[in-house]
Each structure stands twice: as structure tokens, then as C-alpha cells.
Scaffold this active site. Structure first.
Site, PDB file in Angstrom:
ATOM      1  CG  ASP A  17      -1.332  20.307   2.516  1.00 54.97           C
ATOM      2  OD1 ASP A  17      -1.164  21.478   2.118  1.00 54.97           O
ATOM      3  OD2 ASP A  17      -0.656  19.760   3.384  1.00 54.97           O
ATOM      4  N   PRO A  52      11.572  -1.132  -0.207  1.00 51.66           N
ATOM      5  CG  PRO A  52      12.985  -1.172  -2.062  1.00 51.66           C
ATOM      6  CD  PRO A  52      12.988  -1.346  -0.572  1.00 51.66           C
ATOM      7  CD  GLU A  92      21.910  -5.492  -3.753  1.00 51.39           C
ATOM      8  OE1 GLU A  92      22.780  -4.595  -3.819  1.00 51.39           O
ATOM      9  OE2 GLU A  92      21.108  -5.728  -4.663  1.00 51.39           O
ATOM     10  NE  ARG A 123       3.736  19.605   4.683  1.00 49.51           N
ATOM     11  CZ  ARG A 123       2.518  19.933   4.260  1.00 49.51           C
ATOM     12  NH1 ARG A 123       1.552  19.062   4.339  1.00 49.51           N
ATOM     13  NH2 ARG A 123       2.279  21.129   3.763  1.00 49.51           N
TER      14      ARG A 123
HETATM   15  C1  4GS Z   1      13.229   2.345  -0.302  1.00 53.63           C
HETATM   16  C2  4GS Z   1      12.050   2.688  -0.965  1.00 53.63           C
HETATM   17  C3  4GS Z   1      14.503   1.884  -0.919  1.00 53.63           C
HETATM   18  C4  4GS Z   1      16.635  -0.612  -0.730  1.00 53.63           C
HETATM   19  C5  4GS Z   1      17.733   1.198   0.598  1.00 53.63           C
HETATM   20  C6  4GS Z   1      18.008  -1.182  -1.030  1.00 53.63           C
HETATM   21  C7  4GS Z   1      19.081   0.557   0.275  1.00 53.63           C
HETATM   22  C8  4GS Z   1      16.738   0.880  -0.478  1.00 53.63           C
HETATM   23  N1  4GS Z   1      13.000   2.500   0.986  1.00 53.63           N
HETATM   24  N2  4GS Z   1      11.167   3.032  -0.040  1.00 53.63           N
HETATM   25  N3  4GS Z   1      18.913  -0.883   0.064  1.00 53.63           N
HETATM   26  N4  4GS Z   1      11.797   2.662  -2.289  1.00 53.63           N
HETATM   27  N5  4GS Z   1      15.440   1.388  -0.050  1.00 53.63           N
HETATM   28  O1  4GS Z   1      14.684   1.939  -2.103  1.00 53.63           O
HETATM   29  O2  4GS Z   1      11.735   2.908   1.131  1.00 53.63           O
END
Ligand code: 4GS
Length: 250
Positions: free
Chosen positions: A173, A93, A120, A158
């Protein structure tokens, strides 16, 4: 374009490599997805890959060493086959938001290594030393990097020439033109009390192109005005588009 994927759940990638367009691309050797089980590179007899976080708090952290050893094995495999290893990408994230633009950029790499986290988090020292860039599939948290990695690979695969049938070119697309897609219809001509828009039945090709463009602009203007501003900044809107957009504002 070849992918190496570091994961604790290699079996999940069958969803990508054995189905549909992406499955066919693998079969035709237009791409390859090689999975590496991080647990195979654990040092102890219990096959541990995670530990408690320094400073406390809930959730476990992936240890740097198994990831490091796994990545080293990927590097050796490239060396053995005489191929140039590409960059290392972590799905998280904290990464750059994924987009059609990023997918087309990634297509230029011969090889890409993807790291899928679980638990985590991942020990920051591994990220700082070994990860070239991070990509996020959206502002939400999922339980592992596997689905995000598959989403990224699907969007890239793709785009590989020959991956899609001729009739469904990736250029057609939604998003290749920076706008949302226009509506689509198929048989029957009347369904329930609704008919297919007349223009699509008329066979007037130029009129159909214009109608689809207007529908795209209209939907994008209503639902994603941010994309209209971006498309304008990228020079993707013609004077004709701008004239039509003016009719929507009033
Ligand atoms: C994402 C996301 C995600 C983060 C994986 C906490 C487990 C998690 N990965 N984009 N640990 N949004 N990863 O939520 O890529």
C-alpha cells in the site's frame, strides 16, 4: 482484534461490517465490531442523552452518566467473557492526527473501545476520567464520531493478517513506505490517445520496481514535500532515492 463501539447510531456500522474487505474480515472472525447504543443507558423515560451547555452557547453536550453506564456494561461483558479490556479511545478533532503509523500501533491491541460523540461536545469529566486517548481523522468537523470510528477501524482491520487477499498485501500500500502511491494501469493497452508506459509492458521486473519508486518519489516531492522530509528522517530513503530527488530539484 476486537472493537466495542459506543454510539447513538449503531445501524451505521453495517457500512463497515457488511461490505468489502472489512465485511469479509468480520465474517471470517478475524475481527469483531460490537456496537452499544448509548441511549439504552439513559436514566429517564424520554431516553435523554444530552443537555444544554453550562456557560451557554449553541449546541448540546452529551451527558457523562449515560456514557459512563454504557462503558461499564462494556467492561462487564469483557469480565464475563474473561477477556482483557484494552484502552478507551474517543474520536474527536482534539485528538492525535490519525495516520498509517497509528493504525499499525492500534493493531497491537487485543481489544479497543471507541466512543462516538454526537452534538456539540461531550462532558469533559467523562473524557478526563474514562478516555485513555483521543484520535482525530483530520482538521475538519463532521456531525458525529461514527464515520471517523469506521475510518479508523477500516484502516486497522485491513492490516490484520489474512484480511486482504494474498495478491494485495497491505505492505504494498501507499504510505506503508511513507510515500504517495505510484500510478497504476490496466487493460486496454491504449485508451483514448494514451498508451500504458512502455516500462510496464516490458516485463523487466527490476526496471518496473525502479520506475514505480521514482514515480512515488516524484509525486510525493511535488504534492507532499512534508512526507519526503519525514521519510528521510525515518531512514526510508536510499542513496539511490536521494540521487533521483536531486534530479527533480533542478
Ligand atoms: C472528528 C474528527 C469530529 C466533533 C463529532 C463535534 C460531533 C465531531 N472526530 N475526527 N461533535 N475530525 N467529530 O469532527 O474525529
Amino acid at each position: 482484534m476486537d472493537f466495542d463501539v459506543l454510539t447513538l447510531f449503531p445501524e451505521m456500522f453495517a457500512a463497515l461490517t457488511q461490505y468489502g474487505v472489512t465485511g469479509r474480515a468480520c465474517e471470517q472472525r478475524l475481527t469483531s465490531v460490537t456496537t452499544w447504543n448509548i441511549r439504552d443507558f439513559s436514566e429517564d423515560s424520554r431516553k435523554t442523552v444530552d443537555d444544554r451547555a453550562y456557560g451557554g452557547g449553541p449546541g448540546m453536550v452529551m451527558m457523562a452518566k449515560p456514557l459512563d453506564s454504557c462503558l461499564e456494561a462494556v467492561g462487564r461483558s469483557h469480565l464475563n467473557r474473561g477477556i482483557n479490556p484494552g484502552p478507551v479511545c474517543l474520536l474527536s478533532p482534539q485528538g492525535e492526527p490519525f495516520s498509517q503509523k497509528l493504525a499499525t500501533d492500534i493493531l497491537n491491541y487485543r481489544q479497543l473501545t471507541l466512543i462516538c460523540g454526537r452534538y456539540e461536545a461531550i462532558d469533559q469529566r467523562f473524557i478526563d476520567d474514562k478516555v485513555d486517548f483521543e484520535i482525530s481523522i483530520g482538521d475538519f468537523v463532521v456531525s458525529g464520531g461514527e464515520l471517523p470510528a469506521m475510518i479508523l477501524m477500516d484502516a486497522v482491520i485491513r492490516l490484520i493478517p489474512g484480511a486482504l487477499g494474498d495478491e494485495d498485501s497491505a505492505l504494498q500500500d501507499s504510505f506503508m513506505n511513507g510515500l504517495l502511491d505510484h500510478p497504476h494501469y490496466t487493460r486496454p493497452e491504449v485508451y483514448g490517445n494514451k498508451s500504458v508506459p512502455d516500462v510496464l509492458l516490458g516485463g523487466h521486473h527490476a526496471k518496473i520496481i525502479d520506475w514505480r519508486r521514482q514515480k512515488s518519489l516524484e509525486l510525493t516531492f511535488k504534492r507532499r514535500p512534508d512526507l519526503i522530509i519525514k521519510a528521510r528522517a525515518n531512514g526510508l530513503l536510499s542513496p539511490k532515492d536521494e540521487a533521483f530527488l536531486k534530479t527533480l530539484k533542478s
